[in-house]
Design a protein around this motif. Structure first.
Motif, PDB file in Angstrom:
ATOM      1  N   GLY A 376       0.840  -1.214   0.000  1.00  0.00           N
ATOM      2  CA  GLY A 376       0.000   0.000   0.000  1.00  0.00           C
ATOM      3  C   GLY A 376       0.862   1.246   0.000  1.00  0.00           C
ATOM      4  N   ASN A 377       1.915   1.255   0.818  1.00  0.00           N
ATOM      5  CA  ASN A 377       2.818   2.408   0.870  1.00  0.00           C
ATOM      6  C   ASN A 377       3.529   2.605  -0.464  1.00  0.00           C
ATOM      7  N   ALA A 378       3.998   1.479  -1.048  1.00  0.00           N
ATOM      8  CA  ALA A 378       4.729   1.580  -2.315  1.00  0.00           C
ATOM      9  C   ALA A 378       3.807   2.206  -3.377  1.00  0.00           C
ATOM     10  N   ASN A 380       1.284   4.138  -2.801  1.00  0.00           N
ATOM     11  CA  ASN A 380       1.042   5.532  -2.397  1.00  0.00           C
ATOM     12  C   ASN A 380       2.172   6.464  -2.809  1.00  0.00           C
ATOM     13  N   TYR A 381       3.393   5.974  -2.601  1.00  0.00           N
ATOM     14  CA  TYR A 381       4.521   6.904  -2.717  1.00  0.00           C
ATOM     15  C   TYR A 381       5.354   6.719  -3.972  1.00  0.00           C
ATOM     16  N   THR A 382       4.946   5.793  -4.873  1.00  0.00           N
ATOM     17  CA  THR A 382       5.773   5.591  -6.073  1.00  0.00           C
ATOM     18  C   THR A 382       5.669   6.806  -7.012  1.00  0.00           C
ATOM     19  N   ARG A 406       9.849  -2.357  -4.058  1.00  0.00           N
ATOM     20  CA  ARG A 406      10.555  -1.117  -4.425  1.00  0.00           C
ATOM     21  C   ARG A 406       9.612  -0.185  -5.189  1.00  0.00           C
ATOM     22  N   ASP A 407       9.735   1.108  -4.873  1.00  0.00           N
ATOM     23  CA  ASP A 407       8.964   2.085  -5.657  1.00  0.00           C
ATOM     24  C   ASP A 407       9.929   3.061  -6.290  1.00  0.00           C
ATOM     25  N   THR A 408       9.386   3.943  -7.138  1.00  0.00           N
ATOM     26  CA  THR A 408      10.269   4.870  -7.852  1.00  0.00           C
ATOM     27  C   THR A 408      10.008   6.309  -7.392  1.00  0.00           C
ATOM     28  N   GLU A 419      12.659   7.425  11.827  1.00  0.00           N
ATOM     29  CA  GLU A 419      11.404   7.909  12.440  1.00  0.00           C
ATOM     30  C   GLU A 419      10.161   7.277  11.841  1.00  0.00           C
ATOM     31  N   ILE A 420      10.245   6.905  10.556  1.00  0.00           N
ATOM     32  CA  ILE A 420       9.012   6.458   9.876  1.00  0.00           C
ATOM     33  C   ILE A 420       8.384   5.237  10.533  1.00  0.00           C
ATOM     34  N   TRP A 421       9.185   4.475  11.326  1.00  0.00           N
ATOM     35  CA  TRP A 421       8.656   3.270  11.973  1.00  0.00           C
ATOM     36  C   TRP A 421       7.876   3.620  13.239  1.00  0.00           C
ATOM     37  N   TYR A 424       2.328   7.114  14.391  1.00  0.00           N
ATOM     38  CA  TYR A 424       1.775   8.412  13.963  1.00  0.00           C
ATOM     39  C   TYR A 424       2.755   9.251  13.144  1.00  0.00           C
ATOM     40  N   TYR A 425       3.938   8.664  12.782  1.00  0.00           N
ATOM     41  CA  TYR A 425       4.889   9.508  12.065  1.00  0.00           C
ATOM     42  C   TYR A 425       4.513   9.598  10.589  1.00  0.00           C
ATOM     43  N   ARG A 426       4.420  10.828  10.118  1.00  0.00           N
ATOM     44  CA  ARG A 426       4.158  11.038   8.690  1.00  0.00           C
ATOM     45  C   ARG A 426       5.080  12.126   8.210  1.00  0.00           C
ATOM     46  N   VAL A 427       5.829  11.806   7.144  1.00  0.00           N
ATOM     47  CA  VAL A 427       6.685  12.843   6.586  1.00  0.00           C
ATOM     48  C   VAL A 427       5.766  13.936   6.055  1.00  0.00           C
ATOM     49  N   LYS A 428       6.115  15.210   6.445  1.00  0.00           N
ATOM     50  CA  LYS A 428       5.163  16.272   6.123  1.00  0.00           C
ATOM     51  C   LYS A 428       5.266  16.696   4.656  1.00  0.00           C
ATOM     52  N   LYS A 436      -5.581   5.130   1.370  1.00  0.00           N
ATOM     53  CA  LYS A 436      -5.566   6.053   2.518  1.00  0.00           C
ATOM     54  C   LYS A 436      -4.674   5.513   3.625  1.00  0.00           C
ATOM     55  N   GLY A 437      -3.923   6.395   4.273  1.00  0.00           N
ATOM     56  CA  GLY A 437      -3.045   5.957   5.366  1.00  0.00           C
ATOM     57  C   GLY A 437      -3.319   6.738   6.632  1.00  0.00           C
ATOM     58  N   THR A 438      -2.776   6.230   7.712  1.00  0.00           N
ATOM     59  CA  THR A 438      -3.011   6.872   9.014  1.00  0.00           C
ATOM     60  C   THR A 438      -1.710   7.236   9.709  1.00  0.00           C
ATOM     61  N   GLY A 439      -0.568   6.870   9.134  1.00  0.00           N
ATOM     62  CA  GLY A 439       0.711   7.076   9.831  1.00  0.00           C
ATOM     63  C   GLY A 439       0.948   5.952  10.822  1.00  0.00           C
ATOM     64  N   LEU A 440       0.137   4.887  10.722  1.00  0.00           N
ATOM     65  CA  LEU A 440       0.275   3.775  11.660  1.00  0.00           C
ATOM     66  C   LEU A 440       0.849   2.526  10.997  1.00  0.00           C
ATOM     67  N   GLY A 441       0.749   2.492   9.653  1.00  0.00           N
ATOM     68  CA  GLY A 441       1.088   1.275   8.897  1.00  0.00           C
ATOM     69  C   GLY A 441       2.470   0.721   9.230  1.00  0.00           C
ATOM     70  N   LEU A 442       3.505   1.571   9.167  1.00  0.00           N
ATOM     71  CA  LEU A 442       4.870   1.076   9.382  1.00  0.00           C
ATOM     72  C   LEU A 442       5.105   0.699  10.836  1.00  0.00           C
ATOM     73  N   ASN A 443       4.379   1.342  11.725  1.00  0.00           N
ATOM     74  CA  ASN A 443       4.520   0.963  13.139  1.00  0.00           C
ATOM     75  C   ASN A 443       3.974  -0.451  13.349  1.00  0.00           C
TER      76      ASN A 443
HETATM   77  P1  ADP Z   1       1.026   6.360   6.245  1.00  0.00           P
HETATM   78  O1  ADP Z   1      -0.317   5.839   6.521  1.00  0.00           O
HETATM   79  O2  ADP Z   1       1.129   7.832   6.419  1.00  0.00           O
HETATM   80  O3  ADP Z   1       1.568   5.868   4.953  1.00  0.00           O
HETATM   81  P2  ADP Z   1       3.027   4.680   7.433  1.00  0.00           P
HETATM   82  O4  ADP Z   1       3.303   4.343   8.847  1.00  0.00           O
HETATM   83  O5  ADP Z   1       2.715   3.575   6.496  1.00  0.00           O
HETATM   84  O6  ADP Z   1       1.904   5.772   7.423  1.00  0.00           O
HETATM   85  O7  ADP Z   1       4.286   5.470   6.905  1.00  0.00           O
HETATM   86  C1  ADP Z   1       4.835   6.491   7.664  1.00  0.00           C
HETATM   87  C2  ADP Z   1       5.467   7.535   6.785  1.00  0.00           C
HETATM   88  O8  ADP Z   1       6.606   6.980   6.126  1.00  0.00           O
HETATM   89  C3  ADP Z   1       4.561   7.972   5.663  1.00  0.00           C
HETATM   90  O9  ADP Z   1       3.746   9.034   6.063  1.00  0.00           O
HETATM   91  C4  ADP Z   1       5.547   8.385   4.595  1.00  0.00           C
HETATM   92  O10 ADP Z   1       5.933   9.727   4.805  1.00  0.00           O
HETATM   93  C5  ADP Z   1       6.742   7.493   4.821  1.00  0.00           C
HETATM   94  N1  ADP Z   1       6.774   6.376   3.853  1.00  0.00           N
HETATM   95  C6  ADP Z   1       6.294   5.138   4.050  1.00  0.00           C
HETATM   96  N2  ADP Z   1       6.509   4.365   2.947  1.00  0.00           N
HETATM   97  C7  ADP Z   1       7.132   5.144   2.055  1.00  0.00           C
HETATM   98  C8  ADP Z   1       7.624   4.946   0.716  1.00  0.00           C
HETATM   99  N3  ADP Z   1       7.507   3.758   0.076  1.00  0.00           N
HETATM  100  N4  ADP Z   1       8.206   6.001   0.072  1.00  0.00           N
HETATM  101  C9  ADP Z   1       8.325   7.189   0.674  1.00  0.00           C
HETATM  102  N5  ADP Z   1       7.877   7.454   1.942  1.00  0.00           N
HETATM  103  C10 ADP Z   1       7.302   6.434   2.624  1.00  0.00           C
END
Ligand code: ADP
Length: 482
Positions: A376-378, A380-382, A406-408, A419-421, A424-428, A436-443
């Motif tokens: 889902g993240n890949a 979202n952010y590719t 891997r994404d591009t 920090e991303i792990w 609630y951390y979300r890169v601004k 849709k994400g919540t900033g919880l996925g990677l945690n």
């Molecule tokens: P979110 O629901 O915001 O995606 P996650 O916990 O999954 O929450 O990720 C935390 C933050 O890590 C994201 O807000 C994003 O900024 C960054 N991130 C996660 N995966 C990627 C990715 N594949 N490429 C770039 N940034 C990522």
């Protein structure tokens, strides 16, 4: 005092605050006890060493004088009176006594040794041989003397010394020592009081600051640079303060995000439900389309709620791992299929490099959640090319399986990588987010993989995309085991 609670865990009974000793008073008390002990020990050492030394010195002097007088008398007899003046003084007296006990010289014995005393003495001496030494009490009952007799031609040389002089000297020194001791004791009481005050002042300040923190003021600063240990404690508390503040901010932010993310699908569901009632009710094709939107939005809501629930469950350790052997290849394909709608409707592409029938041992449901979140993240952010590369490969020795996605996209800045792990951390930054994400996925990913003790990580470069990876153990399939 120990007590046992229902779980059989020993706990220390809490003392009422008023019964607890103050650090200040306790430190001061210990300092004072130490000072008293040191001074007492010093006086004791002084008394035994100095008093003993003085006594020895007096005895040695008497011995020396006795020998010297004997030597002089060998060549010079009857006695030259000056000899007595030469040696006598400072409580020392020299006498020559004949074998009948008469004092031969000097003619008039010194007041120190009157006739009675000499008689007493000679009684003593009768029982002692040449060179013997005795201690006696003078007729007046005041002076103690130590004597040495030396035989010469039937005469005796008697040397007396007054022990009271030695006693007086030691007594004077003791008095001085006592006065110095009292002064030092008073000073050490004062200094230890000031030191304990200074140390506890720092603790008191920190405790006051902690009270402010407990009241919810996260901007407080613990300051204490006087002592290394306390400065370390201040640093730690300041760090805790920052972390609590950060966590508060994040929680506030996530609440805002979640409510925002909940609002959109809810509005859509309401809007489409009204449309079905008012417009598309009889038009089957339109109605199906609108119902599909409602279904999708409801799914999105379920996803969000599940994420929030998963995190709180995982964090409170309610979740237990149920490991079993399963086909990881199939699991990955299953999840990729779930993202099929992105390929069909949004033009996303999934490039796959997946080995056949790889088996691992883990909690299948949780690993599904992990891979789902990473895919889902890949997506979202590719980058613009909307491509995601998924690989699942067995190592050469057949013992490990490496999963990577891997994404591009824009990649993750170095300072954000660790920090991303966090919860609630979300890169601004604004992203185009099809999922849709919540900033919880990677945690969630982190907690699950840590519970499994699997290695995982991310390699990322700014504008060079990101690769998230997991290292699974490779096991034979259940059929192979049977
Ligand atoms: P979110 O629901 O915001 O995606 P996650 O916990 O999954 O929450 O990720 C935390 C933050 O890590 C994201 O807000 C994003 O900024 C960054 N991130 C996660 N995966 C990627 C990715 N594949 N490429 C770039 N940034 C990522």
């Amino acid at each position: 005092m120990k007590s046992e609670n229902v779980n059989g865990v020993k706990t220390k009974k809490k003392q009422p605050r008023t019964k607890l000793k103050s650090v200040n008073f306790t430190m001061w008390g210990y300092f004072c006890i130490l000072a008293v002990f040191l001074i007492f020990a010093l006086e004791l050492v002084f008394y035994s060493v100095v008093a003993g030394t003085f006594g020895n010195q007096a005895r040695q002097r008497v011995e020396r004088i006795g020998k010297e007088v004997c030597l002089e008398l060998q060549s010079d007899f009857p006695v030259n009176v000056s000899i007595f003046h030469r040696y006598a003084g400072d409580g020392v007296y020299v006498y020559i006594i004949d074998r009948f006990g008469n004092v031969v010289s000097p003619q008039a014995p010194a007041a120190e040794v009157n006739e009675n005393v000499v008689n007493d003495l000679l009684n003593y001496l009768g029982g002692y041989g040449s060179g013997s030494e005795i201690t006696f009490r003078s007729g007046e009952g005041i002076n103690y003397g130590a004597k040495l007799k030396q035989r010469y031609n039937g005469y005796y040389v008697l040397v007396t010394y007054s022990l009271s002089i030695v006693k007086d000297t030691v007594g004077t020194l003791q008095l001085y020592l006592f006065i110095v001791g009292v002064v030092i004791l008073a000073l050490s009481f004062l200094i230890s009081f000031l030191i304990s005050q200074k140390i506890t002042r720092g603790l008191k300040n920190m405790s006051d600051t902690a009270v402010e923190l407990a009241k919810g003021d996260y901007n407080v600063k613990f300051v204490n640079a006087d002592y290394r240990e306390m400065a370390q404690l201040s640093d730690t508390l300041n760090h805790v303060c920052e972390e609590v503040k950060k966590s508060e901010d994040f929680q506030r932010e996530i609440l805002a995000n979640v409510t925002h993310d909940l609002k959109t699908p809810l509005t859509m569901i309401k809007a489409y439900a009204s449309m079905i009632r008012e417009i598309s009710g009889d038009n089957k094709e339109k109605r199906e389309k609108h119902l599909k939107v409602i279904e999708d939005e409801a799914d999105r809501l379920t996803g969000l709620v599940n994420d929030v629930l998963s995190v709180s469950k995982l964090q409170s350790n309610l979740d237990v791992i149920n490991p079993k052997v399963f086909n990881l290849t199939e699991l990955v394909y299953g999840i990729i299929n779930k993202f099929g709608y992105l390929q069909e409707t949004n033009g996303y592409g999934f490039m796959l490099d997946i080995d056949k029938d790889l088996y691992t041992r883990a909690d299948e449901e949780k690993i599904k959640q992990v891979i789902y979140n990473l895919l889902g993240n890949a997506a979202n952010y590719t980058g613009e090319d909307k491509t995601v590369y998924i690989s699942l490969k067995q190592s050469m020795d057949g013992r490990r399986i490496k999963f990577s996605v891997r994404d591009t996209g824009k990649g993750i800045a170095e300072e954000d990588l660790s920090e991303i792990w966090n919860r609630y951390y979300r890169v601004k930054e604004n992203h185009n987010r099809p999922v849709k994400g919540t900033g919880l996925g990677l945690n969630i990913v982190k907690v699950i993989l840590k519970n499994h003790s699997f290695d995982f990580g991310v390699d990322s470069k700014i504008n060079g995309g990101s690769t998230f990876w997991i290292d699974f153990p490779s096991v034979p399939s259940e059929i192979d085991i049977l």
